[in-house]
Scaffold this motif. Structure first.
Motif: not given
Length: 368
Positions: A51-52, A95-97, A116-119
């Motif tokens: 999580v950023q 994943a990254a949020v 933004q959610v990157l999977i």
């Protein structure tokens, strides 16, 4: 009947003298049960998530806490400025949020804000699980802060039947029984039949007045008894280790297990009759037996996902029907009403294996 019993006693005596075969019969099935029972997991857990947070407010911290409170994600640290390059591309996280700087300000102002959610979608099923989980957390967070009006027109009251605790062992372990009890009894029977050819003792059988039916029944009876002992060991240890028990009528499990073991032994004898050496027999059991019981039996993958015409193949895989029986006995408990067709198919397939083996072996015998 005397000839059949004599052949059975001879096979058991040879089996007892072979220590490698003993290990193959009783140790490897238990090891396979442990490996499959603990290693195979269909539910995605402990997914690494980064999580950023560019907002750093109580509201963004609350959203992050909700993400990790699902017990489905675990936090991952990253040292780069680009989560795609430093985390997902390198496999550090799945994943990254990314929470924007205006996250709390837009929420308090009643404006739409975007997270933004990157999977990593390399594993499509895992990516679907991540997306749905993050979407549910987001909806719950919005309702909790009054950002999403509740809809009371329809209320879904859900109840999980048969496995309310969502224990994967209740699904995996009964399936493992089908795979283990298909591979090892058939492997032992195939090796026993081929050993007769390699040592040349099969000529004595061909020259004798014992019929192909008596030979198959004698060998089959011996390895059926061995398979029953294997079954007792595997199921008792599986029930103790994984804490599962029979919930339905045990009669269906007993009948189904006996039919399935007969199918397994007869399948091994069929491969032994058709093989010229032990390597060919082992490869036949590995390719035909193991792969079909693992991939075309419904053990891991649903059969309705298999495309046509390959979807026709599971209809002749005995493990497919036995896994239905074990899962019914240990999970659903419907009894004969739910598995009668599986019992019929196991009987038909067993008769088919026996008849083909008998015909092949009859052509190999010396004429009177």
């Amino acid at each position: 009947m005397k000839r059949i019993i004599a052949q059975c006693i001879k096979e058991i005596a040879q089996f007892r003298r072979d220590h490698l075969t003993l290990a193959l019969a009783f140790i490897l099935p238990f090891i396979t049960l442990i490996i499959f029972g603990f290693a195979i997991r269909l539910e995605s857990k402990d997914i690494p998530l980064i999580v950023q947070d560019f907002n750093h407010t109580n509201l963004s911290n609350s959203y992050i806490e909700r993400l990790y409170a699902t017990n489905q994600f675990i936090p991952k640290q990253w040292s780069g400025g680009n989560p795609i390059r430093d985390a997902i591309d390198k496999g550090i996280a799945k994943a990254a949020v990314i929470i924007p700087p205006e996250f709390s300000r837009d929420i308090q102002a009643g404006k739409n804000t975007r997270v933004q959610v990157l999977i990593d979608a390399t594993d499509v099923n895992n990516a679907r699980v991540i997306r749905n989980s993050i979407q549910r957390v987001t909806n719950f967070f919005m309702q909790e802060h009054g950002l999403l009006p509740p809809t009371n027109s329809i209320t879904a009251r859900m109840r999980l039947w048969f496995n309310p605790g969502r224990l994967e062992s209740l699904y995996i372990v009964p399936g493992v029984y089908g795979v283990v009890l298909w591979i090892f009894p058939s492997l032992l029977a195939a090796i026993a039949m081929v050993r007769e050819k390699e040592k040349g003792t099969i000529i004595q059988v061909y020259a004798s007045n014992i019929s192909a039916t008596e030979l198959l029944l004698g060998k089959g009876l011996a390895y059926l008894l061995i398979a029953i002992i294997e079954t007792l060991i595997v199921m008792i240890l599986g029930s103790i280790i994984f804490q599962i028990g029979i919930v339905g009528n045990p009669i269906t499990l007993l009948i189904g297990t006996l039919l399935f073991l007969m199918d397994s032994v007869l399948f091994g004898l069929l491969l032994g009759v058709r093989s010229s050496n032990q390597n060919a027999a082992v490869q036949g059991v590995s390719l035909v037996g193991f792969i079909t019981s693992l991939l075309l039996s419904g053990f891991i993958y649903p059969l309705n996902n298999i495309p046509f015409p390959l979807s026709l193949a599971p209809n002749i895989v005995p493990a497919r029907y036995y896994i239905d029986i074990t899962r019914d006995a240990f999970v659903r408990g419907t009894g004969f009403a739910g598995v009668w067709f599986d019992l019929v198919m196991l009987t038909i397939l067993g008769l088919f294996f026996f008849n083909v083996s008998r015909r092949v072996l009859s052509r190999m015998q010396l004429p009177n």
